[in-house]
Design a protein around this motif. Structure first.
Motif, short mmCIF file in Angstrom:
data_model
loop_
_atom_site.label_atom_id
_atom_site.label_comp_id
_atom_site.label_asym_id
_atom_site.label_seq_id
_atom_site.Cartn_x
_atom_site.Cartn_y
_atom_site.Cartn_z
N LEU A 140 0.83 -1.21 0.00
CA LEU A 140 0.00 0.00 0.00
C LEU A 140 0.86 1.26 0.00
N GLU A 141 2.08 1.13 -0.51
CA GLU A 141 3.00 2.26 -0.73
C GLU A 141 3.93 1.78 -1.84
N VAL A 142 4.54 2.73 -2.55
CA VAL A 142 5.31 2.35 -3.74
C VAL A 142 6.38 1.30 -3.42
N ALA A 143 7.21 1.57 -2.41
CA ALA A 143 8.38 0.71 -2.19
C ALA A 143 7.97 -0.73 -1.90
N THR A 144 6.97 -0.92 -1.05
CA THR A 144 6.63 -2.29 -0.65
C THR A 144 5.79 -3.00 -1.72
N GLU A 145 4.92 -2.27 -2.42
CA GLU A 145 4.19 -2.89 -3.54
C GLU A 145 5.19 -3.37 -4.59
N ALA A 146 6.18 -2.53 -4.90
CA ALA A 146 7.19 -2.90 -5.89
C ALA A 146 8.01 -4.09 -5.40
N SER A 166 -0.06 -9.25 -10.43
CA SER A 166 -1.14 -8.25 -10.41
C SER A 166 -0.87 -7.23 -9.32
N LEU A 167 -1.00 -5.96 -9.68
CA LEU A 167 -0.86 -4.88 -8.70
C LEU A 167 -2.18 -4.72 -7.95
N LEU A 168 -2.14 -4.95 -6.64
CA LEU A 168 -3.36 -4.83 -5.81
C LEU A 168 -3.16 -3.74 -4.75
N ALA A 169 -2.66 -2.58 -5.19
CA ALA A 169 -2.47 -1.47 -4.24
C ALA A 169 -3.82 -1.01 -3.67
N HIS A 191 0.38 7.83 -8.20
CA HIS A 191 1.77 7.49 -7.83
C HIS A 191 2.07 5.99 -7.90
N ILE A 192 1.30 5.19 -7.16
CA ILE A 192 1.69 3.77 -7.05
C ILE A 192 1.56 3.08 -8.41
N LEU A 193 0.45 3.30 -9.09
CA LEU A 193 0.22 2.63 -10.37
C LEU A 193 1.29 2.97 -11.41
N PRO A 194 1.56 4.25 -11.67
CA PRO A 194 2.61 4.54 -12.66
C PRO A 194 3.99 4.02 -12.24
N ALA A 195 4.28 4.05 -10.92
CA ALA A 195 5.62 3.64 -10.47
C ALA A 195 5.84 2.14 -10.53
N THR A 196 4.76 1.36 -10.53
CA THR A 196 4.92 -0.10 -10.48
C THR A 196 4.40 -0.78 -11.74
N ALA A 197 3.90 0.00 -12.70
CA ALA A 197 3.25 -0.59 -13.89
C ALA A 197 4.16 -1.59 -14.62
N ASP A 198 5.46 -1.33 -14.62
CA ASP A 198 6.39 -2.22 -15.33
C ASP A 198 6.51 -3.59 -14.66
#
Ligand code: NIG
Ligand code: FE
Length: 396
Positions: A140-146, A166-169, A191-198
Protein backbone atom coordinates in the motif's frame (compact mmCIF):
# COMPACT_ATOMS: atom_id res chain seq x y z
CA UNK A 1 10.57 -37.07 -35.64
CA UNK A 2 9.44 -35.50 -32.34
CA UNK A 3 11.65 -34.27 -29.49
CA UNK A 4 9.77 -36.04 -26.71
CA UNK A 5 6.73 -38.25 -26.38
CA UNK A 6 4.69 -39.16 -23.30
CA UNK A 7 2.68 -42.36 -23.69
CA UNK A 8 0.92 -45.12 -21.76
CA UNK A 9 -1.32 -42.45 -20.24
CA UNK A 10 -4.95 -41.36 -20.26
CA UNK A 11 -5.44 -37.73 -21.24
CA UNK A 12 -7.92 -35.11 -20.05
CA UNK A 13 -7.30 -32.63 -22.86
CA UNK A 14 -9.99 -30.05 -21.88
CA UNK A 15 -10.81 -29.63 -25.57
CA UNK A 16 -14.49 -29.27 -26.42
CA UNK A 17 -16.70 -28.34 -23.47
CA UNK A 18 -15.93 -31.28 -21.18
CA UNK A 19 -12.81 -33.12 -20.08
CA UNK A 20 -11.92 -34.21 -23.64
CA UNK A 21 -10.78 -37.66 -22.55
CA UNK A 22 -8.40 -39.74 -24.68
CA UNK A 23 -7.78 -43.21 -23.29
CA UNK A 24 -4.37 -44.77 -24.00
CA UNK A 25 -3.15 -41.47 -25.43
CA UNK A 26 0.14 -39.93 -26.40
CA UNK A 27 1.52 -36.39 -26.40
CA UNK A 28 4.46 -35.51 -28.64
CA UNK A 29 6.48 -32.29 -28.54
CA UNK A 30 8.79 -30.18 -30.59
CA UNK A 31 10.67 -27.64 -28.50
CA UNK A 32 8.39 -26.03 -25.93
CA UNK A 33 5.17 -26.84 -27.74
CA UNK A 34 2.82 -29.76 -28.11
CA UNK A 35 3.22 -31.02 -31.68
CA UNK A 36 0.68 -33.85 -31.60
CA UNK A 37 -1.98 -35.26 -29.20
CA UNK A 38 -4.16 -38.30 -29.71
CA UNK A 39 -4.58 -42.04 -29.24
CA UNK A 40 -1.22 -43.79 -28.96
CA UNK A 41 -2.13 -46.14 -31.84
CA UNK A 42 -2.27 -43.13 -34.18
CA UNK A 43 1.04 -41.52 -33.08
CA UNK A 44 2.55 -40.45 -36.41
CA UNK A 45 6.25 -40.87 -35.72
CA UNK A 46 9.11 -41.64 -33.30
CA UNK A 47 10.66 -39.26 -30.76
CA UNK A 48 14.20 -38.69 -29.56
CA UNK A 49 13.05 -39.30 -25.99
CA UNK A 50 10.14 -41.46 -24.79
CA UNK A 51 8.46 -41.20 -21.38
CA UNK A 52 6.35 -44.17 -20.29
CA UNK A 53 3.76 -42.78 -17.87
CA UNK A 54 2.84 -46.20 -16.46
CA UNK A 55 -0.89 -45.64 -16.84
CA UNK A 56 -0.98 -42.19 -15.23
CA UNK A 57 -3.48 -39.49 -16.19
CA UNK A 58 -2.19 -36.34 -17.86
CA UNK A 59 -3.92 -32.97 -17.54
CA UNK A 60 -2.75 -29.57 -18.76
CA UNK A 61 -0.42 -28.14 -16.10
CA UNK A 62 -2.60 -26.73 -13.33
CA UNK A 63 -3.06 -22.95 -13.19
CA UNK A 64 -3.69 -21.09 -9.93
CA UNK A 65 -5.12 -17.82 -11.27
CA UNK A 66 -5.66 -15.93 -7.97
CA UNK A 67 -3.10 -15.91 -5.15
CA UNK A 68 -1.63 -13.59 -2.55
CA UNK A 69 1.42 -15.85 -2.20
CA UNK A 70 3.88 -13.14 -1.09
CA UNK A 71 3.33 -11.68 2.39
CA UNK A 72 5.06 -11.17 5.72
CA UNK A 73 4.01 -12.89 8.95
CA UNK A 74 0.82 -14.88 9.41
CA UNK A 75 -2.59 -14.33 10.98
CA UNK A 76 -2.90 -17.40 13.21
CA UNK A 77 -3.60 -15.15 16.22
CA UNK A 78 -6.43 -13.48 14.28
CA UNK A 79 -7.74 -16.97 13.47
CA UNK A 80 -7.83 -17.74 17.18
CA UNK A 81 -9.83 -14.55 17.79
CA UNK A 82 -12.26 -15.60 15.09
CA UNK A 83 -12.63 -18.96 16.84
CA UNK A 84 -13.73 -16.92 19.87
CA UNK A 85 -16.56 -15.40 17.83
CA UNK A 86 -15.11 -12.22 16.28
CA UNK A 87 -15.80 -11.97 12.54
CA UNK A 88 -13.33 -11.39 9.68
CA UNK A 89 -15.11 -8.13 8.88
CA UNK A 90 -15.05 -6.95 12.52
CA UNK A 91 -11.27 -7.52 12.76
CA UNK A 92 -10.81 -5.54 9.55
CA UNK A 93 -12.90 -2.64 10.89
CA UNK A 94 -10.72 -2.55 14.04
CA UNK A 95 -7.64 -1.97 11.87
CA UNK A 96 -6.42 -5.58 11.97
CA UNK A 97 -6.84 -8.10 9.18
CA UNK A 98 -5.19 -6.98 5.94
CA UNK A 99 -3.50 -4.06 7.73
CA UNK A 100 -1.72 -6.36 10.19
CA UNK A 101 -0.20 -8.19 7.21
CA UNK A 102 0.68 -4.80 5.71
CA UNK A 103 2.79 -3.94 8.74
CA UNK A 104 4.51 -7.38 8.68
CA UNK A 105 5.14 -7.08 4.94
CA UNK A 106 6.52 -3.55 5.13
CA UNK A 107 8.95 -4.79 7.82
CA UNK A 108 10.23 -7.69 5.67
CA UNK A 109 13.02 -7.22 3.13
CA UNK A 110 13.08 -8.85 -0.28
CA UNK A 111 15.00 -11.94 0.92
CA UNK A 112 12.63 -12.50 3.85
CA UNK A 113 9.54 -12.24 1.61
CA UNK A 114 11.12 -14.60 -0.93
CA UNK A 115 12.12 -17.17 1.71
CA UNK A 116 8.63 -17.14 3.25
CA UNK A 117 6.88 -17.50 -0.11
CA UNK A 118 9.10 -20.19 -1.67
CA UNK A 119 7.83 -23.16 0.39
CA UNK A 120 4.25 -22.05 -0.30
CA UNK A 121 5.03 -21.98 -4.02
CA UNK A 122 6.73 -25.38 -3.78
CA UNK A 123 3.64 -26.88 -2.15
CA UNK A 124 1.54 -25.74 -5.13
CA UNK A 125 4.10 -26.91 -7.70
CA UNK A 126 4.22 -30.32 -6.00
CA UNK A 127 0.52 -30.70 -6.85
CA UNK A 128 1.07 -30.06 -10.57
CA UNK A 129 0.80 -26.26 -10.82
CA UNK A 130 2.78 -24.84 -13.76
CA UNK A 131 1.36 -21.27 -13.91
CA UNK A 132 0.48 -19.00 -10.99
CA UNK A 133 -0.82 -15.47 -10.56
CA UNK A 134 0.63 -13.54 -7.60
CA UNK A 135 -0.75 -10.24 -6.30
CA UNK A 136 0.82 -7.42 -4.36
CA UNK A 137 -1.52 -5.63 -1.95
CA UNK A 138 0.22 -5.81 1.43
CA UNK A 139 2.46 -2.79 0.84
CA UNK A 140 0.00 0.00 0.00
CA UNK A 141 3.00 2.26 -0.73
CA UNK A 142 5.31 2.35 -3.74
CA UNK A 143 8.38 0.71 -2.19
CA UNK A 144 6.63 -2.29 -0.65
CA UNK A 145 4.19 -2.89 -3.54
CA UNK A 146 7.19 -2.90 -5.89
CA UNK A 147 9.12 -5.21 -3.55
CA UNK A 148 6.25 -7.71 -3.49
CA UNK A 149 6.01 -7.70 -7.30
CA UNK A 150 9.79 -8.13 -7.66
CA UNK A 151 9.69 -11.07 -5.25
CA UNK A 152 6.83 -12.61 -7.25
CA UNK A 153 8.89 -12.38 -10.43
CA UNK A 154 12.00 -13.70 -8.63
CA UNK A 155 9.97 -16.75 -7.54
CA UNK A 156 9.15 -17.35 -11.20
CA UNK A 157 12.84 -17.18 -12.07
CA UNK A 158 13.81 -19.54 -9.22
CA UNK A 159 11.41 -22.33 -10.17
CA UNK A 160 10.01 -23.94 -13.34
CA UNK A 161 6.72 -22.02 -13.33
CA UNK A 162 5.17 -19.06 -15.13
CA UNK A 163 4.33 -16.20 -12.75
CA UNK A 164 1.83 -13.49 -13.72
CA UNK A 165 1.77 -10.49 -11.38
CA UNK A 166 -1.14 -8.25 -10.41
CA UNK A 167 -0.86 -4.88 -8.70
CA UNK A 168 -3.36 -4.83 -5.81
CA UNK A 169 -2.47 -1.47 -4.24
CA UNK A 170 -6.24 -0.86 -3.96
CA UNK A 171 -6.60 -3.61 -1.35
CA UNK A 172 -7.09 -1.51 1.82
CA UNK A 173 -6.49 2.01 3.09
CA UNK A 174 -3.06 2.22 4.79
CA UNK A 175 -2.78 3.79 8.27
CA UNK A 176 -1.15 6.99 6.95
CA UNK A 177 -4.35 7.62 4.91
CA UNK A 178 -6.78 6.63 7.70
CA UNK A 179 -10.11 8.38 7.21
CA UNK A 180 -9.01 9.60 3.75
CA UNK A 181 -9.97 6.71 1.49
CA UNK A 182 -10.56 8.93 -1.56
CA UNK A 183 -7.12 10.53 -1.13
CA UNK A 184 -5.52 7.09 -0.96
CA UNK A 185 -7.22 5.99 -4.18
CA UNK A 186 -5.92 9.17 -5.85
CA UNK A 187 -2.43 8.30 -4.52
CA UNK A 188 -2.75 4.80 -6.01
CA UNK A 189 -3.79 6.22 -9.39
CA UNK A 190 -1.28 9.08 -9.53
CA UNK A 191 1.77 7.49 -7.83
CA UNK A 192 1.69 3.77 -7.05
CA UNK A 193 0.22 2.63 -10.37
CA UNK A 194 2.61 4.54 -12.66
CA UNK A 195 5.62 3.64 -10.47
CA UNK A 196 4.92 -0.10 -10.48
CA UNK A 197 3.25 -0.59 -13.89
CA UNK A 198 6.39 -2.22 -15.33
CA UNK A 199 6.30 -4.90 -12.65
CA UNK A 200 2.62 -5.80 -13.10
CA UNK A 201 0.84 -7.82 -15.78
CA UNK A 202 -2.59 -6.65 -14.54
CA UNK A 203 -4.30 -4.34 -12.04
CA UNK A 204 -6.59 -5.70 -9.33
CA UNK A 205 -8.79 -4.01 -6.73
CA UNK A 206 -11.03 -4.82 -3.77
CA UNK A 207 -14.52 -3.41 -4.30
CA UNK A 208 -16.52 -4.09 -1.16
CA UNK A 209 -17.86 -2.43 1.97
CA UNK A 210 -14.49 -2.99 3.72
CA UNK A 211 -12.66 -2.17 0.47
CA UNK A 212 -13.24 0.54 -2.13
CA UNK A 213 -16.45 1.93 -3.63
CA UNK A 214 -17.59 1.20 -7.17
CA UNK A 215 -16.80 4.82 -8.16
CA UNK A 216 -13.25 4.58 -6.75
CA UNK A 217 -12.73 1.24 -8.48
CA UNK A 218 -14.02 2.69 -11.75
CA UNK A 219 -11.44 5.50 -11.52
CA UNK A 220 -8.67 2.95 -10.83
CA UNK A 221 -9.70 0.92 -13.86
CA UNK A 222 -9.75 4.00 -16.09
CA UNK A 223 -6.16 4.70 -15.03
CA UNK A 224 -5.18 1.07 -15.73
CA UNK A 225 -6.91 1.21 -19.13
CA UNK A 226 -4.92 4.37 -19.95
CA UNK A 227 -1.67 2.50 -19.19
CA UNK A 228 -2.77 -0.44 -21.33
CA UNK A 229 -3.02 -2.80 -18.35
CA UNK A 230 -5.79 -5.40 -18.13
CA UNK A 231 -7.89 -5.36 -14.95
CA UNK A 232 -9.45 -7.88 -12.58
CA UNK A 233 -11.44 -7.42 -9.39
CA UNK A 234 -12.17 -8.81 -5.94
CA UNK A 235 -15.90 -8.34 -6.46
CA UNK A 236 -18.89 -8.67 -4.18
CA UNK A 237 -17.19 -10.89 -1.58
CA UNK A 238 -19.07 -9.54 1.47
CA UNK A 239 -21.89 -7.57 -0.20
CA UNK A 240 -23.11 -6.67 -3.70
CA UNK A 241 -21.63 -3.35 -4.84
CA UNK A 242 -22.18 -4.21 -8.49
CA UNK A 243 -18.56 -5.29 -8.83
CA UNK A 244 -19.29 -8.02 -11.37
CA UNK A 245 -20.93 -5.59 -13.83
CA UNK A 246 -18.25 -2.95 -13.19
CA UNK A 247 -15.49 -5.44 -14.02
CA UNK A 248 -17.35 -6.47 -17.17
CA UNK A 249 -17.76 -2.83 -18.24
CA UNK A 250 -13.95 -2.52 -18.22
CA UNK A 251 -13.45 -5.77 -20.14
CA UNK A 252 -11.80 -7.28 -17.06
CA UNK A 253 -9.93 -10.55 -17.40
CA UNK A 254 -11.83 -11.82 -14.38
CA UNK A 255 -14.07 -10.93 -11.49
CA UNK A 256 -13.29 -13.00 -8.45
CA UNK A 257 -15.16 -14.18 -5.29
CA UNK A 258 -18.68 -13.12 -6.46
CA UNK A 259 -20.44 -14.53 -3.38
CA UNK A 260 -23.01 -11.72 -3.43
CA UNK A 261 -23.11 -10.79 -7.13
CA UNK A 262 -26.44 -10.64 -8.94
CA UNK A 263 -27.41 -12.50 -12.14
CA UNK A 264 -27.29 -9.24 -14.15
CA UNK A 265 -23.61 -9.00 -13.27
CA UNK A 266 -23.00 -12.53 -14.55
CA UNK A 267 -24.81 -11.75 -17.81
CA UNK A 268 -22.58 -8.68 -18.29
CA UNK A 269 -19.49 -10.78 -17.55
CA UNK A 270 -20.56 -13.47 -20.01
CA UNK A 271 -21.07 -10.84 -22.74
CA UNK A 272 -17.69 -9.22 -22.01
CA UNK A 273 -15.79 -12.52 -21.79
CA UNK A 274 -14.86 -11.80 -18.17
CA UNK A 275 -14.12 -15.05 -16.30
CA UNK A 276 -15.77 -15.76 -12.92
CA UNK A 277 -13.04 -16.91 -10.53
CA UNK A 278 -14.48 -18.95 -7.66
CA UNK A 279 -12.56 -19.03 -4.37
CA UNK A 280 -14.29 -21.62 -2.19
CA UNK A 281 -11.36 -21.78 0.24
CA UNK A 282 -11.99 -18.18 1.30
CA UNK A 283 -15.72 -18.81 1.68
CA UNK A 284 -14.93 -21.86 3.79
CA UNK A 285 -12.31 -20.21 5.98
CA UNK A 286 -14.31 -17.08 6.82
CA UNK A 287 -17.43 -19.24 7.17
CA UNK A 288 -19.37 -17.35 4.49
CA UNK A 289 -22.77 -19.01 4.24
CA UNK A 290 -23.86 -17.02 1.17
CA UNK A 291 -22.37 -18.94 -1.75
CA UNK A 292 -21.92 -17.60 -5.28
CA UNK A 293 -25.01 -18.22 -7.40
CA UNK A 294 -23.62 -21.02 -9.56
CA UNK A 295 -27.02 -21.75 -11.12
CA UNK A 296 -27.23 -18.15 -12.35
CA UNK A 297 -23.65 -18.38 -13.63
CA UNK A 298 -24.50 -21.52 -15.59
CA UNK A 299 -27.68 -19.92 -16.94
CA UNK A 300 -25.81 -16.87 -18.24
CA UNK A 301 -22.97 -18.97 -19.67
CA UNK A 302 -20.25 -17.04 -17.81
CA UNK A 303 -17.08 -19.13 -17.76
CA UNK A 304 -15.92 -20.28 -14.31
CA UNK A 305 -12.38 -20.73 -13.02
CA UNK A 306 -11.30 -21.95 -9.59
CA UNK A 307 -8.30 -20.74 -7.56
CA UNK A 308 -6.66 -21.08 -4.16
CA UNK A 309 -6.70 -17.38 -3.09
CA UNK A 310 -3.82 -18.37 -0.81
CA UNK A 311 -3.41 -15.46 1.63
CA UNK A 312 -2.82 -15.09 5.38
CA UNK A 313 -6.29 -13.83 6.31
CA UNK A 314 -9.16 -15.39 4.43
CA UNK A 315 -7.51 -18.52 3.05
CA UNK A 316 -4.17 -19.87 4.30
CA UNK A 317 -4.45 -22.83 1.92
CA UNK A 318 -1.28 -24.19 0.37
CA UNK A 319 -3.25 -26.47 -1.94
CA UNK A 320 -5.09 -26.08 -5.23
CA UNK A 321 -6.25 -29.71 -5.18
CA UNK A 322 -8.16 -28.93 -1.97
CA UNK A 323 -10.05 -26.21 -3.90
CA UNK A 324 -11.27 -28.85 -6.35
CA UNK A 325 -12.89 -30.67 -3.46
CA UNK A 326 -14.27 -27.51 -1.86
CA UNK A 327 -15.62 -26.25 -5.19
CA UNK A 328 -17.47 -29.50 -5.74
CA UNK A 329 -18.62 -29.95 -2.13
CA UNK A 330 -19.57 -26.38 -1.20
CA UNK A 331 -20.64 -25.04 -4.62
CA UNK A 332 -21.73 -28.31 -6.24
CA UNK A 333 -19.48 -27.84 -9.25
CA UNK A 334 -19.28 -30.82 -11.57
CA UNK A 335 -15.94 -32.60 -11.91
CA UNK A 336 -15.56 -31.14 -15.41
CA UNK A 337 -16.31 -27.59 -14.18
CA UNK A 338 -13.79 -27.92 -11.36
CA UNK A 339 -11.00 -29.39 -13.50
CA UNK A 340 -11.58 -26.95 -16.37
CA UNK A 341 -11.56 -24.25 -13.67
CA UNK A 342 -7.91 -24.95 -12.82
CA UNK A 343 -6.81 -25.47 -16.44
CA UNK A 344 -8.41 -23.90 -19.53
CA UNK A 345 -10.68 -21.42 -17.72
CA UNK A 346 -7.87 -20.35 -15.37
CA UNK A 347 -5.68 -19.71 -18.43
CA UNK A 348 -8.43 -17.48 -19.84
CA UNK A 349 -8.68 -15.66 -16.49
CA UNK A 350 -5.01 -14.71 -16.93
CA UNK A 351 -5.37 -13.84 -20.61
CA UNK A 352 -3.02 -16.68 -21.57
CA UNK A 353 -4.14 -18.16 -24.89
CA UNK A 354 -1.11 -20.45 -25.21
CA UNK A 355 -1.99 -22.98 -22.50
CA UNK A 356 -4.70 -24.71 -20.47
CA UNK A 357 -5.54 -27.45 -23.00
CA UNK A 358 -3.70 -30.42 -24.48
CA UNK A 359 -3.75 -29.35 -28.08
CA UNK A 360 -1.16 -29.17 -30.86
CA UNK A 361 0.45 -25.74 -31.02
CA UNK A 362 -0.01 -24.89 -27.33
CA UNK A 363 2.80 -24.70 -24.80
CA UNK A 364 3.54 -28.15 -23.40
CA UNK A 365 2.85 -27.70 -19.68
CA UNK A 366 1.59 -30.98 -18.21
CA UNK A 367 0.57 -32.37 -14.84
CA UNK A 368 0.70 -36.16 -14.36
CA UNK A 369 -1.40 -37.90 -11.71
CA UNK A 370 -1.51 -41.41 -10.37
CA UNK A 371 -5.31 -41.81 -10.33
CA UNK A 372 -7.83 -44.15 -11.93
CA UNK A 373 -10.25 -41.43 -13.05
CA UNK A 374 -10.27 -37.61 -13.12
CA UNK A 375 -12.99 -37.44 -10.44
CA UNK A 376 -10.38 -38.62 -7.91
CA UNK A 377 -8.72 -35.21 -8.14
CA UNK A 378 -11.91 -33.67 -6.73
CA UNK A 379 -12.75 -36.53 -4.39
CA UNK A 380 -9.72 -37.05 -2.14
CA UNK A 381 -9.20 -34.60 0.73
CA UNK A 382 -5.48 -34.35 1.47
CA UNK A 383 -2.73 -36.48 0.00
CA UNK A 384 -1.11 -35.71 -3.31
CA UNK A 385 -1.43 -37.99 -6.35
CA UNK A 386 0.82 -35.79 -8.53
CA UNK A 387 3.37 -37.90 -10.39
CA UNK A 388 5.30 -35.17 -12.15
CA UNK A 389 5.17 -31.95 -14.12
CA UNK A 390 6.32 -30.99 -17.57
CA UNK A 391 7.08 -27.32 -18.18
CA UNK A 392 7.59 -25.95 -21.71
CA UNK A 393 8.18 -29.45 -23.04
CA UNK A 394 10.69 -30.60 -20.39
CA UNK A 395 10.20 -32.77 -17.30
CA UNK A 396 10.39 -30.32 -14.36
O1 NIG B 1 -9.06 -12.52 -1.53
N1 NIG B 1 -10.74 -9.81 -0.05
C1 NIG B 1 -9.65 -9.33 -0.04
N2 NIG B 1 -8.48 -9.94 -0.14
C2 NIG B 1 -8.17 -11.29 0.24
C3 NIG B 1 -7.97 -11.44 1.69
C4 NIG B 1 -6.83 -10.67 2.16
C5 NIG B 1 -6.53 -10.82 3.63
O2 NIG B 1 -7.41 -11.03 4.48
O3 NIG B 1 -5.32 -10.71 3.92
C6 NIG B 1 -9.13 -12.31 -0.34
O4 NIG B 1 -9.96 -12.90 0.37
FE1 FE C 1 -7.89 -12.63 -3.07
Amino acid sequence: MFDRVWLNASLATMTGDGLGIVEDGAIATRGEAIAWVGPRAALPGPAAETHDCGGAWILPGLIDCHTHLVFGGDRAAEFERRLGGVSYEQISREGGGILSTVSDTRAADEAALFDAALPRLDALLAEGVTTIEIKSGYGLEVATEARMLRVARALGAAREVTVRTSLLAAHAVPPEFAGRQGDYMRHVIEHILPATADLADAVDGFCDRIGFTAAETDALFQAADALGLRVKLHADQLCDLGGAALAAAHGALSADHLEHSNPGGFAAMAAAGTIAVLLPGAGYFIRETHHPDIAAMRATGVRMALASDINPGSCPARSLLLMLNLGCTLYRLTVAEALRGVTCEAAAALGLADRGRLEAGLRCDLALFRINRPAELCYWIGGNPNAGRVVAGRPA
